[in-house]
Design an enzyme around this catalytic site. Sequence first.
Site, PDB file in Angstrom:
ATOM      1  N   ALA A 154       0.838  -1.204   0.000  1.00  0.00           N
ATOM      2  CA  ALA A 154       0.000   0.000   0.000  1.00  0.00           C
ATOM      3  C   ALA A 154       0.875   1.256   0.000  1.00  0.00           C
ATOM      4  O   ALA A 154       0.588   2.229  -0.708  1.00  0.00           O
ATOM      5  CB  ALA A 154      -0.917   0.010   1.216  1.00  0.00           C
ATOM      6  N   HIS A 205       7.185   2.852   1.365  1.00  0.00           N
ATOM      7  CA  HIS A 205       7.680   4.168   0.932  1.00  0.00           C
ATOM      8  C   HIS A 205       9.157   4.057   0.558  1.00  0.00           C
ATOM      9  O   HIS A 205       9.586   4.536  -0.479  1.00  0.00           O
ATOM     10  CB  HIS A 205       7.596   5.194   2.072  1.00  0.00           C
ATOM     11  CG  HIS A 205       6.214   5.442   2.579  1.00  0.00           C
ATOM     12  ND1 HIS A 205       5.975   5.767   3.887  1.00  0.00           N
ATOM     13  CD2 HIS A 205       5.019   5.437   1.963  1.00  0.00           C
ATOM     14  CE1 HIS A 205       4.673   5.956   4.059  1.00  0.00           C
ATOM     15  NE2 HIS A 205       4.071   5.763   2.903  1.00  0.00           N
TER      16      HIS A 205
HETATM   17 FE1  CFM Z   1       2.855  10.977   4.040  1.00  0.00          FE
HETATM   18 FE2  CFM Z   1       0.699  10.805   2.748  1.00  0.00          FE
HETATM   19 FE3  CFM Z   1       0.841  10.823   5.389  1.00  0.00          FE
HETATM   20 FE4  CFM Z   1       1.758   8.711   4.020  1.00  0.00          FE
HETATM   21 FE5  CFM Z   1      -0.645   7.488   3.995  1.00  0.00          FE
HETATM   22 FE6  CFM Z   1      -1.695   9.576   2.711  1.00  0.00          FE
HETATM   23 FE7  CFM Z   1      -1.494   9.595   5.348  1.00  0.00          FE
HETATM   24 MO1  CFM Z   1      -3.183   7.995   4.193  1.00  0.00          MO
HETATM   25  S1  CFM Z   1       2.465   9.659   2.359  1.00  0.00           S
HETATM   26  S2  CFM Z   1       2.547   9.664   5.752  1.00  0.00           S
HETATM   27  S3  CFM Z   1       1.260   6.562   3.781  1.00  0.00           S
HETATM   28  S4  CFM Z   1       1.180  12.370   4.060  1.00  0.00           S
HETATM   29  S5  CFM Z   1      -1.965   7.498   2.350  1.00  0.00           S
HETATM   30  S6  CFM Z   1      -0.879  10.947   1.262  1.00  0.00           S
HETATM   31  S7  CFM Z   1      -3.086  10.262   4.118  1.00  0.00           S
HETATM   32  S8  CFM Z   1      -1.640   7.535   5.833  1.00  0.00           S
HETATM   33  S9  CFM Z   1      -0.643  11.017   6.874  1.00  0.00           S
END
Ligand code: CFM
Length: 545
Positions: A67, A197
């Site tokens: 994911a 990531h």
């Molecule tokens: Fe960075 Fe994100 Fe976030 Fe993220 Fe995520 Fe997201 Fe998130 Mo959902 S990359 S860490 S893995 S800002 S998908 S766009 S909203 S958890 S706080």
Amino acid sequence: MSDEKNTAAKLEKIKAEILAKYPTKVARKRAKQILVNRNDSTGKVPEVGANMRTVPGIITQRGCSYAGCKGVVLGPTRDIVNITHGPVGCAYYSWLTRRNQTRPESDTAENFMNYCFTTDMQDEHIVFGGEKKLKQAIQEAFDLFHPKAISVFSTCPVGLIGDDVHAVAREMKEKLGINVFAFSCEGYKGVSQSAGHHIANNGIFTHVVGLDDTIGKGKFRINLLGEYNIGGDSFEIERILDACGISLVSTYSGNSSIDHFANSHTADLNAIMCHRSINYMAEMMESKFGIPWIKVNFIGAESTAKSLRKIAQYFEDEELKAKVEEVIAAEMPAVKASLEKAKPRCEGKRAMLFVGGSRAHHYQDLFGELGMETLAAGYEFGHRDDYEGRRVLPSIKVDADSRNIEELHITPDPKRYAPRKDEESLKKLESEGLAFREYDGLMPDMKENTLVIDDISHFETEKLIEMFKPDIFCAGIKEKYAIQKSGIPMKQLHSYDSGGPYAGFKGAINFYEEIERMVNAKIWSYITPPWAAEPELSANYAWVA
Ligand code: CFM
């Protein structure tokens, strides 16, 4: 409880009450992840347990490595055909229904974000291998769409049966003459999407960054790292940067194209929004190409103004500084007018934020502008540096799970390494308050005697709601309805429900208006849930010998 002041002793008692429900071993582990924040004048915050495995059986908010790689980092790029090698469910649930938006350059330009590509792995592929099916899928996608690039994302079964996705990618790259690359981002790699990531960063850096050396137009050329265009956030940031005369070479990866990545090493500054998901890219670009990075935050009007000023300060250009001030001055009256309406009706209300790896921090700025207090916050998968600041990086113990994720060793590019500023100018800017390679983290920004909880569980969420009755709770879709059933307004900060953008100046106004409506809605007090009016169902275990 809700009207009294939270003291450390009271919060410690609440923590003890929560932990008392767990078996001893679990309680010991959770004790490190549930903290009463201390934030004294030394700026030293407590050490948090983070980036650790979730205990099986606990209902976590977390997602998987696949994911993080496919859904988050690569997904928002419109012109790569992203193929999920695995079961159709993995593909379906990472289809970008969470509102990443994109704007192709023209009506005929490629945009594959509406599609969901998968090899739809079946039992026979698990038994006999899925490489053949993967080759067919790549060929089929190529024949249908003729994309510039195809990437492949591994799901759990791919790692278990040992398909060599990288060999397939190399073979197909050769055969088709386009860029084909693969990610070993099996869901089980690492303890959360955070691992994905890192894998995504490594893959883009290896296979795409640096492929196009053309220096584009613009005097002040930056990349925006860790902004994914949820609800159109990137569009608003682009509008503002454009007004300031700052050129965006690439965003990673909201509203992006693979061509932007290929060219992004020509930028003169990397500005990081979400530190957690993309700091690896910034570090690697600095090591290989000499591009410095700074942390910015475009969530919150004040934070947006501050971030623009930081960028202008970096370029040391008086004209740019003046332009940035002009833009801020032009945008702020609307922001102030909106705040004047919303703030008196929000002031003193209390929020809780449990989101991802950066928003639980960034959104506190917006709540702060509304005069609201953050009682408790935490990340799903942030690391200690996201909580305590990067200064703790040297003291983070690398465990077996993190060691599993490849760490690329990057050396300066023999031809293209060109430090954008020498050490002396960096030091001078630093002495003037511009911090390079620095992120202070969430905890130093939170008040004393607030709760910081890493990887919060469903049970803990329910307890917090019961004990504090916050005025608003921010999390994601998995939590949404459970929270609303407790009569607490709930705002999704992953997908923004149907709202947004919330970034930049216009985004801040959207947020003020929406939060003002949500925290003042009477709807919750008008509803009597069925379980409050009628006795609950109860049952006994029947023992059958
Ligand atoms: Fe960075 Fe994100 Fe976030 Fe993220 Fe995520 Fe997201 Fe998130 Mo959902 S990359 S860490 S893995 S800002 S998908 S766009 S909203 S958890 S706080």
